[in-house]
Design a protein around this motif. Sequence first.
Motif, PDB file in Angstrom:
ATOM      1  N   PRO A   1       0.829  -1.226   0.000  1.00 57.02           N
ATOM      2  CA  PRO A   1       0.000   0.000   0.000  1.00 57.02           C
ATOM      3  C   PRO A   1       0.856   1.265   0.000  1.00 57.02           C
ATOM      4  O   PRO A   1       0.503   2.257  -0.631  1.00 57.02           O
ATOM      5  CB  PRO A   1      -0.813  -0.133   1.294  1.00 57.02           C
ATOM      6  CG  PRO A   1      -0.871  -1.601   1.559  1.00 57.02           C
ATOM      7  CD  PRO A   1       0.427  -2.165   1.061  1.00 57.02           C
ATOM      8  N   GLU A   2       2.002   1.223   0.700  1.00 55.48           N
ATOM      9  CA  GLU A   2       2.880   2.402   0.727  1.00 55.48           C
ATOM     10  C   GLU A   2       3.428   2.689  -0.671  1.00 55.48           C
ATOM     11  O   GLU A   2       3.506   3.845  -1.088  1.00 55.48           O
ATOM     12  CB  GLU A   2       4.045   2.176   1.704  1.00 55.48           C
ATOM     13  CG  GLU A   2       3.669   2.137   3.165  1.00 55.48           C
ATOM     14  CD  GLU A   2       3.008   0.818   3.565  1.00 55.48           C
ATOM     15  OE1 GLU A   2       3.246  -0.199   2.879  1.00 55.48           O
ATOM     16  OE2 GLU A   2       2.229   0.816   4.534  1.00 55.48           O
ATOM     17  N   HIS A   3       3.847   1.633  -1.376  1.00 52.74           N
ATOM     18  CA  HIS A   3       4.360   1.832  -2.732  1.00 52.74           C
ATOM     19  C   HIS A   3       3.259   2.370  -3.646  1.00 52.74           C
ATOM     20  O   HIS A   3       3.492   3.265  -4.449  1.00 52.74           O
ATOM     21  CB  HIS A   3       4.912   0.514  -3.283  1.00 52.74           C
ATOM     22  CG  HIS A   3       6.203   0.108  -2.656  1.00 52.74           C
ATOM     23  ND1 HIS A   3       6.303  -0.951  -1.773  1.00 52.74           N
ATOM     24  CD2 HIS A   3       7.455   0.635  -2.745  1.00 52.74           C
ATOM     25  CE1 HIS A   3       7.555  -1.063  -1.357  1.00 52.74           C
ATOM     26  NE2 HIS A   3       8.274  -0.117  -1.925  1.00 52.74           N
ATOM     27  N   ARG A   4       2.062   1.812  -3.510  1.00 52.76           N
ATOM     28  CA  ARG A   4       0.951   2.257  -4.350  1.00 52.76           C
ATOM     29  C   ARG A   4       0.658   3.737  -4.124  1.00 52.76           C
ATOM     30  O   ARG A   4       0.453   4.490  -5.064  1.00 52.76           O
ATOM     31  CB  ARG A   4      -0.299   1.412  -4.044  1.00 52.76           C
ATOM     32  CG  ARG A   4      -1.415   1.648  -5.018  1.00 52.76           C
ATOM     33  CD  ARG A   4      -2.773   1.220  -4.511  1.00 52.76           C
ATOM     34  NE  ARG A   4      -3.810   1.689  -5.410  1.00 52.76           N
ATOM     35  CZ  ARG A   4      -4.236   2.958  -5.456  1.00 52.76           C
ATOM     36  NH1 ARG A   4      -3.703   3.882  -4.673  1.00 52.76           N
ATOM     37  NH2 ARG A   4      -5.179   3.300  -6.317  1.00 52.76           N
ATOM     38  N   GLN A   5       0.637   4.144  -2.846  1.00 50.70           N
ATOM     39  CA  GLN A   5       0.348   5.543  -2.531  1.00 50.70           C
ATOM     40  C   GLN A   5       1.465   6.465  -3.049  1.00 50.70           C
ATOM     41  O   GLN A   5       1.210   7.522  -3.622  1.00 50.70           O
ATOM     42  CB  GLN A   5       0.184   5.721  -1.015  1.00 50.70           C
ATOM     43  CG  GLN A   5      -0.285   7.120  -0.622  1.00 50.70           C
ATOM     44  CD  GLN A   5      -1.601   7.487  -1.304  1.00 50.70           C
ATOM     45  OE1 GLN A   5      -2.572   6.735  -1.245  1.00 50.70           O
ATOM     46  NE2 GLN A   5      -1.623   8.629  -1.992  1.00 50.70           N
ATOM     47  N   GLY A   6       2.714   6.037  -2.848  1.00 47.02           N
ATOM     48  CA  GLY A   6       3.838   6.834  -3.342  1.00 47.02           C
ATOM     49  C   GLY A   6       3.797   6.988  -4.849  1.00 47.02           C
ATOM     50  O   GLY A   6       4.070   8.074  -5.394  1.00 47.02           O
ATOM     51  N   LEU A   7       3.440   5.901  -5.546  1.00 44.30           N
ATOM     52  CA  LEU A   7       3.332   5.942  -7.002  1.00 44.30           C
ATOM     53  C   LEU A   7       2.200   6.866  -7.440  1.00 44.30           C
ATOM     54  O   LEU A   7       2.361   7.666  -8.378  1.00 44.30           O
ATOM     55  CB  LEU A   7       3.110   4.522  -7.541  1.00 44.30           C
ATOM     56  CG  LEU A   7       2.828   4.389  -9.029  1.00 44.30           C
ATOM     57  CD1 LEU A   7       3.979   4.936  -9.860  1.00 44.30           C
ATOM     58  CD2 LEU A   7       2.561   2.926  -9.396  1.00 44.30           C
ATOM     59  N   ALA A   8       1.063   6.774  -6.747  1.00 42.65           N
ATOM     60  CA  ALA A   8      -0.079   7.638  -7.086  1.00 42.65           C
ATOM     61  C   ALA A   8       0.309   9.102  -6.928  1.00 42.65           C
ATOM     62  O   ALA A   8      -0.021   9.946  -7.775  1.00 42.65           O
ATOM     63  CB  ALA A   8      -1.272   7.289  -6.197  1.00 42.65           C
ATOM     64  N   ASP A   9       1.018   9.410  -5.854  1.00 46.29           N
ATOM     65  CA  ASP A   9       1.449  10.799  -5.623  1.00 46.29           C
ATOM     66  C   ASP A   9       2.423  11.263  -6.712  1.00 46.29           C
ATOM     67  O   ASP A   9       2.370  12.407  -7.176  1.00 46.29           O
ATOM     68  CB  ASP A   9       2.123  10.914  -4.247  1.00 46.29           C
ATOM     69  CG  ASP A   9       1.143  10.688  -3.109  1.00 46.29           C
ATOM     70  OD1 ASP A   9      -0.088  10.728  -3.365  1.00 46.29           O
ATOM     71  OD2 ASP A   9       1.591  10.446  -1.966  1.00 46.29           O
ATOM     72  N   LEU A  10       3.329  10.362  -7.101  1.00 42.33           N
ATOM     73  CA  LEU A  10       4.307  10.721  -8.125  1.00 42.33           C
ATOM     74  C   LEU A  10       3.647  10.940  -9.486  1.00 42.33           C
ATOM     75  O   LEU A  10       3.957  11.899 -10.198  1.00 42.33           O
ATOM     76  CB  LEU A  10       5.378   9.618  -8.215  1.00 42.33           C
ATOM     77  CG  LEU A  10       6.483   9.809  -9.243  1.00 42.33           C
ATOM     78  CD1 LEU A  10       7.167  11.165  -9.104  1.00 42.33           C
ATOM     79  CD2 LEU A  10       7.517   8.682  -9.122  1.00 42.33           C
TER      80      LEU A  10
END
Lengths: 299, 223
Positions: B181-190
């Motif tokens: 979930p952390e990677h997904r959120q970081g990717l969404a933000d990027l």
Amino acid sequence: MCGIVGIYYKNKELNNHLGAMLSSMLVQMSERGPDSAGVAVYRDSPGSSGTKLTLHCAEPDYDWAGLCSSLGREFNTDPGIEVRASHAVVSTIAPLQELRSWLSRNCPDLRVMSAGSTIEIYKEAGAPRDFVERFQLQDFQGSHALGHTRMATESAITTQHSHPFSTGQDLCLVHNGSLSNHNRLRERLQGEGIEFQTDNDSEVAAGYLMWQLHQGATLEQALTRAISDLDGFFTFAVGTHNGFAVLRDPIACKPAVMAENDDWVAMASEFRAIAQLPGVEHATVWEPAPATVYSWGEG
Amino acid sequence: MTEFDLSRDSVRALNQGLHDSAEGRWLVSHPDGRHCIAVGLDAPVDVAIKGHVGYYCAGMNKRANITIDGSAGPGVAENIMSGTVRVLGNVSHCAGASGHGGLLVVEGDASARCGISMKGSDIVVAGSVGHMSAFMAQTGRLVVCGDAGDHLGDSIYEAVIYVAGRVGELGADCVEKEMTPEHRQGLADLLSAAGVEADPDSFRRYGSARKLYNFNIDHASDY
């Protein structure tokens, strides 16, 4: 480092722009290759029939008219001749092999740059801008052309070592890179009857393509086979009588950029050689993918 | 707005002008494939380049916001430190090479060796990338919305790669990893920061298997 360029007209009505477009492309590649420049131009010469030979002589006052008379007597024909700086194009219906052997016996000062029905090759040591002026390149008409600017690294700065090389009728290749298996491949091709004039690696690539075409391959098939048979770094632009193609090795470390619109296809080592061309604003610009053959014209 | 026509004035004059600017907006016309346009900037200036550029455009960028309305040759935004470089067209090889920070956005395709040896920057490619991308990438993120060529992430260190499309053969020591979930959120933000529309759930994550490291923290005292 070297610079290579190529231009092919899809719209043949633009053939009279060839010299101007090729000149601007070549001059833009001066920094990649300040030592010598050369071009292969494909054009139908008015009134010519049979074979065209582009000949070079280092002697500035060479008696080209005398050569023509001798050829006329020897082969009982009336050859056409067009002198351009240190080169001359001789058009004749004399059989090519006999003509070549007569020239090598009787005219040791002459070097055959190209032979074919439409190809003409001009090359000379010196800066590309000087080359363009000396050979009045702007005036050329034709269907397609290749160009090369050389930064000499492994051999002397002479006309003989300048590019492009032609091996076989109407075939020409310009190369940026270096081949690592050219010695063995040259021996193999010599065994198949392909002749070479120098020890240059690029000439081996041209000879390889000629051999493939002799076997009945299309230009696209020949280049596809080259991907597995040639080892080394290369970006090639290739011309045949009516075809034009581009190929990069699988690592693609030598630069290439292409542009295509409704009227023409252009390739160059760098985009700035293409940026000056009329109609570039309507062109699709892309980098050719590694180990992928791009070809136009010939089926 | 400062307008600069490269068909009249030199790249060197342009770069000097940009280096002398503390802020402001620049419009650069007729780049015509020239090399080293807008390199070494170190101020929050906005630079818009109308047309195709040659080698090393926007190299070593710090703080500036540079947009190329065209395609770029090799080494665009190489060694980017901070700021944003956006290319509306395609880019040639070694895009964003060795970048320490900042963001490179490519709206078209990137060719070989995109993000090679990146050291902390973010690269978002809306199209595809060529072979050997993220080779020896140390830190930072490479996001590929299209496909990735062979040898992706070869000899990668701690950089993170996200790919939505097909991936050719993975490079040595590069493996697919769990998308947390952390990677997904970081990717969404990027993706949002890059202004590139893509579904974060469509991406897979790749990184180092950490089997090629010569340096092992347990043996730090041996070095």
